[in-house]
Design a protein around this motif. Structure first.
Motif, PDB file in Angstrom:
ATOM      1  N   VAL A  74      -2.389   4.039  -3.969  1.00 33.92           N
ATOM      2  CA  VAL A  74      -2.374   2.813  -4.758  1.00 33.92           C
ATOM      3  C   VAL A  74      -2.121   1.628  -3.834  1.00 33.92           C
ATOM      4  O   VAL A  74      -1.226   1.663  -3.001  1.00 33.92           O
ATOM      5  N   ALA A  75      -2.920   0.596  -3.989  1.00 27.09           N
ATOM      6  CA  ALA A  75      -2.688  -0.679  -3.307  1.00 27.09           C
ATOM      7  C   ALA A  75      -2.414  -1.709  -4.397  1.00 27.09           C
ATOM      8  O   ALA A  75      -3.187  -1.812  -5.359  1.00 27.09           O
ATOM      9  N   VAL A 114       0.854  -1.178   0.000  1.00 29.06           N
ATOM     10  CA  VAL A 114       0.000   0.000   0.000  1.00 29.06           C
ATOM     11  C   VAL A 114       0.895   1.235   0.000  1.00 29.06           C
ATOM     12  O   VAL A 114       1.762   1.382   0.854  1.00 29.06           O
ATOM     13  N   GLU A 115       0.670   2.103  -0.973  1.00 29.31           N
ATOM     14  CA  GLU A 115       1.380   3.374  -1.074  1.00 29.31           C
ATOM     15  C   GLU A 115       0.348   4.469  -0.854  1.00 29.31           C
ATOM     16  O   GLU A 115      -0.245   4.972  -1.804  1.00 29.31           O
ATOM     17  N   ASP A 116       0.119   4.821   0.406  1.00 30.74           N
ATOM     18  CA  ASP A 116      -0.954   5.759   0.731  1.00 30.74           C
ATOM     19  C   ASP A 116      -0.707   7.141   0.132  1.00 30.74           C
ATOM     20  O   ASP A 116      -1.654   7.828  -0.232  1.00 30.74           O
ATOM     21  N   VAL A 143      -4.956  -1.249  -7.336  1.00 29.02           N
ATOM     22  CA  VAL A 143      -6.200  -0.578  -6.968  1.00 29.02           C
ATOM     23  C   VAL A 143      -5.861   0.878  -6.684  1.00 29.02           C
ATOM     24  O   VAL A 143      -5.087   1.174  -5.769  1.00 29.02           O
ATOM     25  N   PHE A 144      -6.426   1.796  -7.466  1.00 29.36           N
ATOM     26  CA  PHE A 144      -6.218   3.225  -7.286  1.00 29.36           C
ATOM     27  C   PHE A 144      -7.427   3.754  -6.527  1.00 29.36           C
ATOM     28  O   PHE A 144      -8.565   3.518  -6.933  1.00 29.36           O
ATOM     29  N   ARG A 189      -9.904   3.406 -10.025  1.00 34.42           N
ATOM     30  CA  ARG A 189      -9.463   2.614 -11.170  1.00 34.42           C
ATOM     31  C   ARG A 189      -8.821   1.324 -10.686  1.00 34.42           C
ATOM     32  O   ARG A 189      -8.233   1.270  -9.616  1.00 34.42           O
ATOM     33  N   LEU A 190      -8.932   0.288 -11.499  1.00 30.21           N
ATOM     34  CA  LEU A 190      -8.280  -0.989 -11.235  1.00 30.21           C
ATOM     35  C   LEU A 190      -7.521  -1.406 -12.479  1.00 30.21           C
ATOM     36  O   LEU A 190      -8.017  -1.234 -13.595  1.00 30.21           O
TER      37      LEU A 190
END
Length: 181
Positions: free
Chosen positions: A55-56, A49-51, A78-79, A94-95
């Motif tokens: 983005v995950a 996870v890049e908070d 996962v955006f 967005r995915l």
């Protein structure tokens, strides 16, 4: 994770007939996405996870299951809007699925190399050397599927040096056995 549920629902609705096969394949892929009220289970070898970037990224044999619908891929990005600390309350924008994308529900499948789901425009694009849609013995093949998930309008494109291919088995789309049986 509300967005992933929406993804599966919308992806399922996306698998609809296109072009000349529209009447024959009417409702052929209708079974996808009928499990909106079911819990979502996600398994992967790793989650990053890049908070700050919102983005995950799930990597390594990613499997997403909701009811009778399954999405398998090697990488799912996962955006989202909001913060990861908000849990399921953030909105998915967005995915991106990559690495041999496989979506199945009952006897219906869709496969490709990549799939992008844009929640703002409600569009799905699946691409690959071959994008294959099937229900039982019936198969449609191209290399780019674009679907408006709101209207169900779908466009399946052929490779530059090829053609869209459709294989329909007689009497396979209805429950009526062939005459004489």
């Amino acid at each position: 994770m509300k967005g992933i549920r929406t993804l599966l629902t919308l992806a399922a609705l996306a698998i609809v007939p296109v072009g000349a096969s529209a009447q024959t394949f009417n409702n052929a892929f209708q079974g996808f996405g009928q499990d909106n009220d079911q819990p979502i289970q996600i398994e992967a070898k790793e989650l990053q996870v890049e908070d700050n970037s919102k983005v995950a990224t799930f990597t390594g044999d990613v499997v997403v299951v909701q009811g009778e619908t399954t999405l398998k891929t090697q990488r799912l990005k996962v955006f989202y809007d909001g913060s990861a600390t908000q849990g399921a309350q953030q909105d998915i924008s967005r995915l991106e699925a990559s690495g041999r994308v496989f979506i199945t529900s009952k006897d219906q499948t869709a496969t490709g190399d990549e799939a992008d789901f844009d929640m703002a425009t409600n569009m799905m694009v699946m691409t690959g050397r071959e994008v294959v849609l099937s229900q039982g013995p019936n198969v449609v093949v191209g290399n780019k599927l674009t679907v408006n998930l709101t209207t169900g309008q779908a466009d399946l494109e052929a490779p530059k040096s090829g053609r869209v291919k459709v294989l329909i088995q007689p009497n396979s789309l209805n429950n009526t056995p062939p005459a004489g049986n």
